[in-house]
Design a protein around this motif. Sequence first.
Motif: not given
Length: 126
Positions: A19-32, A72-87
Amino acid sequence: QVQLVESGGGSVEAGGSLRLACEISSREIFGGFAVGWFRQGPEKERREGVVCINAADETSYYIDSLKGRFTLLKDNAKNTLYLQMDNLKVEDTAMYYCAASRFGNCPAGSGGVRYWGQGTQVTVSS
C-alpha cells in the motif's frame, strides 16, 4: 512550495500486496485538481499513468490491465492518496510516482502533470 511525499514502497514476492501513500501539502491542490499515480519500470523511457481521480466528481481511471488488482483511495481529511496494490506481478516492478495535475480532470498523460513526488520503489520478485 507544494510537496508530494510518497511512502510504502518495498520488496514483495509475486502475489503479495503493498500500500503506497502520498501526502500532498496543499489542500487546494489536493482538492481542486486531479491527482493520481504514475510508474516507470526498469529500462522504460517514459512514465506510465497507473490511476487518476478527478477533483470534482472523483471518478477514477485505471489502466485496464490493473483493474481488479489496484485500488485508489483518497482521504480528503488527511490530504493523502493511497494506492492499494494486490496480487502483485513481477511486471509491476517500477518506481511509483504520485502526481498532481494542472487540471481538474485527469489528463491524457504525464504532460498534464504539474507536481511530482520523489518516487517510491516497488520490487516484485518471482
